[in-house]
Design a protein around this motif. Structure first.
Motif, PDB file in Angstrom:
ATOM      1  N   ALA A 133      39.145  34.278  43.300  1.00 35.90           N
ATOM      2  CA  ALA A 133      39.635  33.344  44.307  1.00 35.90           C
ATOM      3  C   ALA A 133      39.240  33.832  45.690  1.00 35.90           C
ATOM      4  O   ALA A 133      38.519  34.827  45.846  1.00 35.90           O
ATOM      5  CB  ALA A 133      41.147  33.179  44.192  1.00 35.90           C
ATOM      6  N   SER A 134      39.716  33.148  46.707  1.00 32.54           N
ATOM      7  CA  SER A 134      39.259  33.422  48.071  1.00 32.54           C
ATOM      8  C   SER A 134      39.817  34.715  48.640  1.00 32.54           C
ATOM      9  O   SER A 134      39.205  35.324  49.513  1.00 32.54           O
ATOM     10  CB  SER A 134      39.655  32.257  48.983  1.00 32.54           C
ATOM     11  OG  SER A 134      41.062  32.055  48.944  1.00 32.54           O
ATOM     12  N   ILE A 135      40.962  35.181  48.152  1.00 30.58           N
ATOM     13  CA  ILE A 135      41.599  36.383  48.689  1.00 30.58           C
ATOM     14  C   ILE A 135      41.416  37.581  47.765  1.00 30.58           C
ATOM     15  O   ILE A 135      41.246  38.711  48.212  1.00 30.58           O
ATOM     16  CB  ILE A 135      43.106  36.132  48.929  1.00 30.58           C
ATOM     17  CG1 ILE A 135      43.304  34.977  49.914  1.00 30.58           C
ATOM     18  CG2 ILE A 135      43.801  37.382  49.437  1.00 30.58           C
ATOM     19  CD1 ILE A 135      42.848  35.255  51.315  1.00 30.58           C
ATOM     20  N   ALA A 136      41.460  37.352  46.471  1.00 29.80           N
ATOM     21  CA  ALA A 136      41.404  38.453  45.500  1.00 29.80           C
ATOM     22  C   ALA A 136      40.779  37.950  44.211  1.00 29.80           C
ATOM     23  O   ALA A 136      40.540  36.748  44.046  1.00 29.80           O
ATOM     24  CB  ALA A 136      42.816  38.994  45.240  1.00 29.80           C
ATOM     25  N   GLN A 137      40.507  38.884  43.305  1.00 30.76           N
ATOM     26  CA  GLN A 137      40.055  38.490  41.972  1.00 30.76           C
ATOM     27  C   GLN A 137      40.867  39.250  40.925  1.00 30.76           C
ATOM     28  O   GLN A 137      41.475  40.286  41.213  1.00 30.76           O
ATOM     29  CB  GLN A 137      38.569  38.704  41.785  1.00 30.76           C
ATOM     30  CG  GLN A 137      38.071  40.118  41.762  1.00 30.76           C
ATOM     31  CD  GLN A 137      36.536  40.176  41.705  1.00 30.76           C
ATOM     32  OE1 GLN A 137      35.837  39.298  42.226  1.00 30.76           O
ATOM     33  NE2 GLN A 137      36.003  41.212  41.070  1.00 30.76           N
ATOM     34  N   VAL A 138      40.850  38.722  39.693  1.00 26.18           N
ATOM     35  CA  VAL A 138      41.744  39.204  38.639  1.00 26.18           C
ATOM     36  C   VAL A 138      40.926  39.744  37.480  1.00 26.18           C
ATOM     37  O   VAL A 138      39.957  39.102  37.030  1.00 26.18           O
ATOM     38  CB  VAL A 138      42.665  38.057  38.155  1.00 26.18           C
ATOM     39  CG1 VAL A 138      43.541  38.529  37.002  1.00 26.18           C
ATOM     40  CG2 VAL A 138      43.535  37.557  39.309  1.00 26.18           C
ATOM     41  N   HIS A 139      41.329  40.923  36.996  1.00 30.01           N
ATOM     42  CA  HIS A 139      40.651  41.571  35.867  1.00 30.01           C
ATOM     43  C   HIS A 139      41.642  41.741  34.718  1.00 30.01           C
ATOM     44  O   HIS A 139      42.824  42.065  34.941  1.00 30.01           O
ATOM     45  CB  HIS A 139      40.116  42.944  36.274  1.00 30.01           C
ATOM     46  CG  HIS A 139      39.033  42.873  37.300  1.00 30.01           C
ATOM     47  ND1 HIS A 139      37.696  42.995  36.988  1.00 30.01           N
ATOM     48  CD2 HIS A 139      39.083  42.679  38.648  1.00 30.01           C
ATOM     49  CE1 HIS A 139      36.970  42.884  38.088  1.00 30.01           C
ATOM     50  NE2 HIS A 139      37.790  42.702  39.108  1.00 30.01           N
ATOM     51  N   ALA A 140      41.168  41.555  33.505  1.00 24.85           N
ATOM     52  CA  ALA A 140      41.987  41.802  32.319  1.00 24.85           C
ATOM     53  C   ALA A 140      42.052  43.305  32.055  1.00 24.85           C
ATOM     54  O   ALA A 140      41.090  44.031  32.271  1.00 24.85           O
ATOM     55  CB  ALA A 140      41.402  41.080  31.118  1.00 24.85           C
TER      56      ALA A 140
END
Length: 548
Positions: A133-140
């Motif tokens: 996303a624009s602010i952060a990203q998500v990792h499994a």
């Protein structure tokens, strides 16, 4: 702040729009056609945009312009009644398909923040992001005890990019404050400050974790809304570790239907959840676009939502919450005279506004809507038009309501996406009336009084001095205030009300103390006398609390 300071930011926006050939969308005006001749001098986008649709070009341009513009696109993607369908489809991709940053860089941030190698922190960590996303990203990831989690990592250098965009907004706000004829009512600088505060909060992932914990506690049963658990030992300001949940996006109609979920019931539940968050808990999810609101496909008979991304949460001052709730009730009941009076009583409009004229203006806006079936009325659209009308009567824009207005747009967009025939009025009205009845009931009042008793007892010895000082100030300013009778009467009413509060509180204190003594040392009189005295003392406190 001079106009020259705004030029670099505006020039950057103009260059991006031209590079992505968005000037072609307004060729019909003939004004921007000369821009195409300078396009070769502005550089090329990362991909060839000529064969792309207008929606795709708008999405890519917003991505390049930065997080603030991405947020605007996310809001617009839920408003298919305001944005053409092809553009809305593309803007919906902004919710979780922003280009990612390298996974190795994410691992380095996690290790730097949590002060251990990733292998020590997690049993596994997927370098490829689940969503960006624009602010952060998500990792499994997986914990060493086998539980599945997701790790949210703040984008590198994102604070600097947001600071740059906020600087542009501040410059524009300064110009609007100076030159706009209604700047004192629009309050552009306060609005920009509210946006800045919202984005600063979103940059603190530890704050987001605290938001998630509170929302989870408010819906602890998990029946209507499920909020993932926060793993605090693996969370800092730039890294957030949450329980991994599974679901389908609330705009994935095909998957929702395949799961056998009643979309009408789901849409109505979403509207109820919004009003419960705002008016029951005074803590609401303020970024409720489909990318952040999922549906649990494993509960077809009792559908529930799953909330994600808690960076933008909203709450209102108690007074605004009350006035807003009363305005909604009056709007549901078409009581235009009450709407006019509430706007003045809330201080949103000057007291010299003619209520009959304001009532007529509100009626003029609302009545055409009520000729349609209620299922076709857009509450968000009506609220916007009411604010536009109210500005003619010197409405003072309330910056703290910006998040609520944005959320109302999102929720209505999601509700109509799930059920195009939803009657939002019929769903919201009884929920709001029930919440207000519980919130301002005698039981709730007595509970609030009990909570505040220690504070009152602590401050009680100071009240006589405060009253004496207030009366001295009024007396000292009497010569000056005589020419303003309304102001003088207001001062007198305030002093009278303060005396009533003190008298009622002292009487309540005396009755409760006497009741306690009778109960402890004169049991031969039975329980009824001290109980009656104690109840009278509580009512005296309630009277003082209501008069405060």
């Amino acid at each position: 702040m001079t106009p020259l300071k705004v030029v670099p930011g505006l020039l950057r926006v103009a260059i991006v729009l031209v590079r992505y050939r968005l000037d072609e969308l307004i060729d019909a005006t003939h004004l921007f056609r000369p821009l195409k001749f300078v396009r070769p001098l502005l550089g090329r986008p990362p991909i060839d945009v000529r064969p792309l649709s207008r929606g795709a070009r708008i999405r890519l341009a917003l991505n390049e312009l930065g997080p603030i513009f991405v947020k605007a696109g996310q809001v617009l993607s839920t408003r298919r009644d305001l944005v053409p369908g092809d553009i809305a489809d593309e803007l919906a991709l902004l919710q979780d398909q922003v280009p990612p940053f390298p996974g190795d860089e994410a691992r380095a941030i996690v290790e730097r923040e949590l002060k251990l190698p990733v292998d020590k922190l997690y049993a596994s960590f997927d370098a490829a992001p689940l969503a960006s996303a624009s602010i952060a990203q998500v990792h499994a990831a997986t914990l060493h005890d086998g539980r599945a989690v997701v790790v949210k990592v703040l984008r590198p250098r994102i604070a600097q990019r947001i600071a740059r965009d906020i600087s542009l907004l501040h410059s524009l706000g300064q110009l609007a404050q100076r030159w706009h004829p209604n700047a004192d009512k629009i309050r552009p600088r306060e609005v920009v400050s509210e946006v800045e505060k919202m984005l600063e909060n979103e940059l603190d992932l530890q704050r987001e974790g605290a938001n998630a914990s509170l929302l989870r506690r408010n819906f602890i049963s998990g029946v209507d809304l499920y909020v993932p658990e926060v793993h605090w030992e693996l969370t800092t300001a730039k890294v957030l570790t949450l329980e991994r949940v599974t679901g389908v996006s609330c705009d994935d109609i095909v998957a929702i239907d395949a799961a056998g979920i009643d979309r009408k019931e789901l849409a109505a539940k979403g509207v109820r959840l919004f009003y419960e968050q705002v008016f029951r808990d005074n803590f609401f999810h303020a970024d409720a676009h489909p990318g952040n609101i999922w549906v649990d496909p494993m509960r077809p008979t009792e559908p529930r939502f799953i909330a994600l991304d808690f960076g933008i949460m909203g709450s209102l001052p108690e007074a605004d919450q009350y006035w807003l709730a009363q305005n909604f009730i009056a709007l549901f009941e078409r009581d235009y005279a009450r709407i006019a009076k509430l706007h003045v009583d809330a201080g949103w409009m000057p007291s010299n506004v003619r209520l009959d004229e304001l009532e007529a203006a509100v009626r003029t806006v609302c009545e055409p809507y009520f000729t349609r079936p209620l299922s076709q009325i857009s509450l968000a659209e009506l609220v916007v038009k009411l604010f536009q009308t109210a500005r003619k009567f010197e409405l003072t824009l309330q910056p703290q309501l910006i998040l609520l207005q944005k959320t109302l747009l999102n929720i209505e967009g999601v509700g109509r996406m799930l059920d195009p025939d939803i009657d939002i009025w019929a769903v919201a009205h009884p929920v709001l009336k029930r919440i207000l009845h519980e919130r301002y009931s005698l039981k709730r009042t007595l509970r609030d009084i009990r909570k505040r008793l220690p504070e009152w007892f602590h401050n009680a010895p100071q009240w006589p001095d405060l009253v004496r000082d207030a009366m001295r100030q009024v007396a000292a300013g009497e010569q000056k205030l005589m020419h303003d009778a309304d102001h003088l009467m207001h001062q007198r009413r305030m002093v009278r009300r303060m005396l009533e509060v003190i008298g009622a509180t002292l009487l309540g204190t005396t009755l409760i103390v006497c009741a306690t003594l009778l109960w402890a040392f004169a049991s031969q009189h039975g329980p009824w006398l001290p109980a009656g005295m104690g109840l009278a003392g509580l009512f005296s406190f309630a009277f003082g609390w209501m008069r405060r």
